[in-house]
Design a protein around this motif. Structure first.
Motif, PDB file in Angstrom:
ATOM      1  N   ARG A  30       0.848  -1.183   0.000  1.00 47.00           N
ATOM      2  CA  ARG A  30       0.000   0.000   0.000  1.00 47.00           C
ATOM      3  C   ARG A  30       0.894   1.247   0.000  1.00 47.00           C
ATOM      4  NH1 ARG A  30      -3.878   0.652   3.986  1.00 47.00           N
ATOM      5  NH2 ARG A  30      -3.575   2.891   3.814  1.00 47.00           N
ATOM      6  N   PRO A  31       0.306   2.452  -0.046  1.00 48.71           N
ATOM      7  CA  PRO A  31       1.134   3.660   0.008  1.00 48.71           C
ATOM      8  C   PRO A  31       2.054   3.680   1.222  1.00 48.71           C
ATOM      9  CG  PRO A  31      -1.095   4.225  -0.632  1.00 48.71           C
ATOM     10  CD  PRO A  31      -1.111   2.767  -0.302  1.00 48.71           C
ATOM     11  N   PRO A  45      -3.466  -2.803 -11.108  1.00 48.05           N
ATOM     12  CA  PRO A  45      -2.211  -2.891 -11.860  1.00 48.05           C
ATOM     13  C   PRO A  45      -1.093  -2.028 -11.290  1.00 48.05           C
ATOM     14  CG  PRO A  45      -4.056  -2.847 -13.392  1.00 48.05           C
ATOM     15  CD  PRO A  45      -4.630  -2.622 -12.019  1.00 48.05           C
ATOM     16  N   ALA A  46      -1.437  -0.824 -10.822  1.00 44.95           N
ATOM     17  CA  ALA A  46      -0.402   0.059 -10.282  1.00 44.95           C
ATOM     18  C   ALA A  46       0.270  -0.552  -9.054  1.00 44.95           C
ATOM     19  CB  ALA A  46      -1.003   1.418  -9.928  1.00 44.95           C
ATOM     20  N   THR A  47      -0.503  -1.283  -8.251  1.00 43.84           N
ATOM     21  CA  THR A  47       0.061  -1.909  -7.052  1.00 43.84           C
ATOM     22  C   THR A  47       1.024  -3.029  -7.434  1.00 43.84           C
ATOM     23  OG1 THR A  47      -1.914  -1.352  -5.779  1.00 43.84           O
ATOM     24  CG2 THR A  47      -0.487  -3.089  -4.899  1.00 43.84           C
ATOM     25  N   GLU A  82       2.896   4.774  -4.218  1.00 41.28           N
ATOM     26  CA  GLU A  82       1.780   4.318  -5.070  1.00 41.28           C
ATOM     27  C   GLU A  82       0.481   4.641  -4.360  1.00 41.28           C
ATOM     28  OE1 GLU A  82      -1.287   2.626  -6.382  1.00 41.28           O
ATOM     29  OE2 GLU A  82      -0.538   1.010  -5.130  1.00 41.28           O
ATOM     30  N   TRP A  83      -0.436   5.314  -5.081  1.00 39.59           N
ATOM     31  CA  TRP A  83      -1.660   5.785  -4.449  1.00 39.59           C
ATOM     32  C   TRP A  83      -2.916   5.094  -4.965  1.00 39.59           C
ATOM     33  CZ3 TRP A  83      -1.507   8.174  -0.059  1.00 39.59           C
ATOM     34  CH2 TRP A  83      -0.384   8.940   0.272  1.00 39.59           C
ATOM     35  N   ASP A  84      -2.791   4.130  -5.841  1.00 42.56           N
ATOM     36  CA  ASP A  84      -3.974   3.476  -6.414  1.00 42.56           C
ATOM     37  C   ASP A  84      -4.350   2.212  -5.652  1.00 42.56           C
ATOM     38  OD1 ASP A  84      -6.029   3.510  -8.304  1.00 42.56           O
ATOM     39  OD2 ASP A  84      -5.012   2.045  -9.565  1.00 42.56           O
ATOM     40  N   TYR A  85      -3.780   2.022  -4.490  1.00 39.41           N
ATOM     41  CA  TYR A  85      -4.004   0.813  -3.706  1.00 39.41           C
ATOM     42  C   TYR A  85      -5.450   0.706  -3.224  1.00 39.41           C
ATOM     43  CZ  TYR A  85      -3.650  -2.520   0.153  1.00 39.41           C
ATOM     44  OH  TYR A  85      -3.841  -3.582   1.001  1.00 39.41           O
TER      45      TYR A  85
END
Length: 210
Positions: free
Chosen positions: A40-41, A69-71, A190-193
């Motif tokens: 996570r972030p 996908p971002a994670t 990463e902020w898309d979690y």
């Protein structure tokens, strides 16, 4: 470790730098420390701290199959950047298999189904991982500001479920502290979690019960 001893250690550790807390914990693990992550972030902070003290520390990750996908890209980037000794544990059902049998991720208002989802896709593989890795010390990125339940915790606690000492080195850090650490060490974030087992930040999925 007695409750009084835990209280003494918490008082002594509260004003120590996070890296010193990580070092203190790993030194007491006799080669049996792990760090858990969900990518996570801000997870780069705890991972970077841990590998500075023990480069090959096992990193326990439950990949429930519903990460965005971002994670997954963030996880790959951190694994490469920090040379993580990643120990990935998967549910017994794939995400596609679970969805075909039980339907989509439960709604945030459906507490009973969310609990079933969490037990199947997160808790079972996590419990399996903890049993196989059998840590004496379990390092996490839990922080006081994350939700009201975690605000009642502290840096150090005895986890009776997994029979381990849980250490939260950045427990008293703010988001600004975390941001500053990332900038200082040029680490990604990463902020898309999204955690489908929690659905919102004030709900716990069951991994951290004390």
């Amino acid at each position: 470790m007695t409750n009084n001893k835990i209280a003494e250690h918490n008082a002594a550790l509260q004003n120590k730098p996070a890296l010193d807390i990580v070092r203190w914990g790993i030194e007491r693990a006799n080669g049996h420390a792990i760090v858990s992550t969900n990518f996570r972030p801000f997870e780069a902070v705890i991972l970077h701290l841990c590998v500075q003290v023990q480069p090959d520390i096992p990193v326990l990750w439950v990949d429930h199959g519903y990460n965005r996908p971002a994670t997954y890209r963030y996880a790959e980037k951190l694994c490469e950047r920090l040379n993580l000794n990643l120990k990935t544990y998967l549910p017994k059902l794939t995400a596609a298999h679970r969805d075909a049998i039980y339907g989509p991720i439960p709604n945030v208002d459906d507490e009973a189904e969310l609990k079933k989802f969490s037990e199947m896709m997160k808790l079972e593989p996590f419990q399996r991982g903890m049993k196989e890795l059998a840590p004496v010390v379990w390092l996490t990125a839990l922080r006081k500001v994350q939700n009201p339940g975690r605000a009642k915790l502290d840096i150090l606690s005895k986890d009776e479920i997994y029979n381990t000492i849980k250490i939260n080195p950045v427990f008293y850090w703010t988001d600004a502290d975390m941001e500053n650490y990332l900038k200082q060490h040029n680490l990604p974030n990463e902020w898309d979690y999204f955690d489908p087992a929690k659905a919102d930040e004030n709900r716990e999925c069951g991994l951290h019960r004390n």
